[in-house]
Design a protein around this motif. Structure first.
Motif, mmCIF file in Angstrom:
data_model
loop_
_atom_site.group_PDB
_atom_site.id
_atom_site.type_symbol
_atom_site.label_atom_id
_atom_site.label_comp_id
_atom_site.label_asym_id
_atom_site.label_seq_id
_atom_site.Cartn_x
_atom_site.Cartn_y
_atom_site.Cartn_z
ATOM 1 N N UNK A 1 13.494 -108.988 -8.817
ATOM 2 C CA UNK A 1 14.293 -107.756 -8.857
ATOM 3 C C UNK A 1 13.597 -106.698 -9.702
ATOM 4 N N UNK A 2 13.114 -107.095 -10.867
ATOM 5 C CA UNK A 2 12.402 -106.145 -11.735
ATOM 6 C C UNK A 2 11.177 -105.569 -11.025
ATOM 7 N N UNK A 3 10.417 -106.430 -10.354
ATOM 8 C CA UNK A 3 9.195 -105.994 -9.672
ATOM 9 C C UNK A 3 9.500 -104.905 -8.650
ATOM 10 N N UNK A 4 10.497 -105.135 -7.814
ATOM 11 C CA UNK A 4 10.817 -104.168 -6.756
ATOM 12 C C UNK A 4 11.365 -102.874 -7.352
ATOM 13 N N UNK A 5 12.237 -102.990 -8.346
ATOM 14 C CA UNK A 5 12.802 -101.782 -8.956
ATOM 15 C C UNK A 5 11.715 -100.942 -9.616
ATOM 16 N N UNK A 6 10.785 -101.601 -10.289
ATOM 17 C CA UNK A 6 9.698 -100.843 -10.917
ATOM 18 C C UNK A 6 8.824 -100.155 -9.872
ATOM 19 N N UNK A 7 8.551 -100.854 -8.766
ATOM 20 C CA UNK A 7 7.755 -100.246 -7.697
ATOM 21 C C UNK A 7 8.479 -99.069 -7.065
ATOM 22 N N UNK A 8 9.803 -99.047 -7.230
ATOM 23 C CA UNK A 8 10.600 -97.932 -6.701
ATOM 24 C C UNK A 8 10.694 -96.780 -7.696
ATOM 25 N N UNK A 9 10.018 -96.919 -8.836
ATOM 26 C CA UNK A 9 9.972 -95.827 -9.803
ATOM 27 C C UNK A 9 11.017 -95.887 -10.893
ATOM 28 N N UNK A 10 11.680 -97.037 -11.052
ATOM 29 C CA UNK A 10 12.719 -97.179 -12.063
ATOM 30 C C UNK A 10 12.169 -97.915 -13.285
ATOM 31 N N UNK A 11 12.539 -97.462 -14.454
ATOM 32 C CA UNK A 11 12.158 -98.142 -15.691
ATOM 33 C C UNK A 11 13.124 -99.305 -15.934
ATOM 34 N N UNK A 12 12.591 -100.516 -16.083
ATOM 35 C CA UNK A 12 13.421 -101.708 -16.231
ATOM 36 C C UNK A 12 13.078 -102.418 -17.538
ATOM 37 N N UNK A 13 14.101 -102.734 -18.308
ATOM 38 C CA UNK A 13 13.955 -103.532 -19.527
ATOM 39 C C UNK A 13 14.710 -104.832 -19.328
ATOM 40 N N UNK A 14 14.037 -105.962 -19.501
ATOM 41 C CA UNK A 14 14.669 -107.256 -19.289
ATOM 42 C C UNK A 14 15.082 -107.885 -20.622
ATOM 43 N N UNK A 15 16.238 -108.555 -20.570
ATOM 44 C CA UNK A 15 16.797 -109.242 -21.736
ATOM 45 C C UNK A 15 17.028 -110.695 -21.346
ATOM 46 N N UNK A 16 16.565 -111.638 -22.158
ATOM 47 C CA UNK A 16 16.806 -113.051 -21.876
ATOM 48 C C UNK A 16 16.688 -113.842 -23.170
ATOM 49 N N UNK A 17 17.354 -114.992 -23.210
ATOM 50 C CA UNK A 17 17.258 -115.834 -24.402
ATOM 51 C C UNK A 17 16.035 -116.736 -24.373
ATOM 52 N N UNK A 18 15.391 -116.851 -23.199
ATOM 53 C CA UNK A 18 14.252 -117.754 -23.050
ATOM 54 C C UNK A 18 12.934 -116.981 -23.135
ATOM 55 N N UNK A 19 12.186 -117.146 -24.213
ATOM 56 C CA UNK A 19 10.916 -116.417 -24.334
ATOM 57 C C UNK A 19 9.883 -116.847 -23.293
ATOM 58 N N UNK A 20 10.048 -118.052 -22.704
ATOM 59 C CA UNK A 20 9.104 -118.527 -21.691
ATOM 60 C C UNK A 20 9.136 -117.690 -20.422
ATOM 61 N N UNK A 21 10.223 -116.938 -20.212
ATOM 62 C CA UNK A 21 10.346 -116.096 -19.031
ATOM 63 C C UNK A 21 9.717 -114.718 -19.236
ATOM 64 N N UNK A 22 9.240 -114.465 -20.447
ATOM 65 C CA UNK A 22 8.572 -113.200 -20.722
ATOM 66 C C UNK A 22 9.454 -111.972 -20.679
ATOM 67 N N UNK A 23 10.692 -112.041 -21.197
ATOM 68 C CA UNK A 23 11.533 -110.836 -21.182
ATOM 69 C C UNK A 23 10.980 -109.792 -22.145
ATOM 70 N N UNK A 24 11.369 -108.551 -21.925
ATOM 71 C CA UNK A 24 10.963 -107.486 -22.843
ATOM 72 C C UNK A 24 11.617 -107.680 -24.212
ATOM 73 N N UNK A 25 12.849 -108.186 -24.202
ATOM 74 C CA UNK A 25 13.575 -108.436 -25.447
ATOM 75 C C UNK A 25 14.189 -109.837 -25.375
#
Length: 207
Positions: free
Chosen positions: A49-73
């Motif tokens: 979802x993040x990949x497609x939204x970013x390719x559409x020109x939207x700024x996306x910040x991801x939040x997750x509790x698992x650092x293994x998924x590489x979230x922004x926060x």
């Protein structure tokens, strides 16, 4: 909070099956219709979802509790270290059922604090569902999803991932709608995905 789903699961085609990609499509479609500049995605998942939204020109910040998924926060949805009104839209899909239900309302309030406009929320709904699909000459394709409440809602015990699901005993959709409104959102739209009927979407507006 403990990580419940091993991060490698999100890259497995058994998880990312055709039905789930339809759910991704609805997340992306609902988000882009709102024409946001900045989106907060809670629950990094596979990153599709993040990949497609970013390719559409939207700024996306991801939040997750698992650092293994590489979230922004790396943070819990109950306490996100960002200022009020940081985003135009929030996406939170198939996430909040991983928290005990007493955290549902506080999580929604924390998301509301961070968004200016809308929250796109999806939750698992274990209702009965029937798909109808008809191909007719001149008319074309007619398809719809018919959902029904269960006569006797099923009990649910924590299975290592989900603490609750809509349509289980004590969790009717009316309760979820009421808590959504108590969190300060209005429901602009609500639907279940034809191809993955247990994904119930709510398009919410901050009041």
């Amino acid at each position: 909070m403990n990580v419940q789903v091993k991060h490698t699961t999100y890259y497995d085609l058994n998880y990312n099956d055709k039905a789930r990609f339809n759910s991704f499509w609805h997340q992306i479609d609902a988000a882009l219709r709102l024409k946001p500049g900045k989106i907060m995605e809670i629950g990094t998942g596979s990153g599709v979802v993040k990949f497609v939204l970013q390719k559409s020109g939207t700024e996306v910040t991801t939040i997750d509790i698992d650092p293994n998924l590489g979230p922004d926060i790396v943070a819990s949805v109950l306490s996100i270290p960002l200022p009020d009104n940081s985003f135009d839209v929030a996406l939170c899909c198939q996430v909040l059922e991983h928290l005990p239900y007493e955290n549902f309302l506080p999580a929604l309030k924390e998301i509301r604090r961070l968004v200016k406009g809308h929250l796109i929320l999806s939750l698992p709904d274990l209702h009965r569902a029937y798909r109808f699909n008809l191909q007719a000459p001149l008319i074309g394709e007619i398809k719809f999803l018919w959902t029904l409440p269960r006569w006797k809602p099923l009990e649910w015990k924590f299975d290592g991932e989900h603490y609750w699901n809509i349509s289980n005993k004590n969790y009717p959709v009316s309760r979820i709608r009421n808590d959504i409104r108590n969190a300060g959102f209005s429901i602009e739209n609500e639907f279940c995905v034809y191809e993955i009927s247990w994904h119930r979407f709510f398009i919410l507006k901050k009041e």
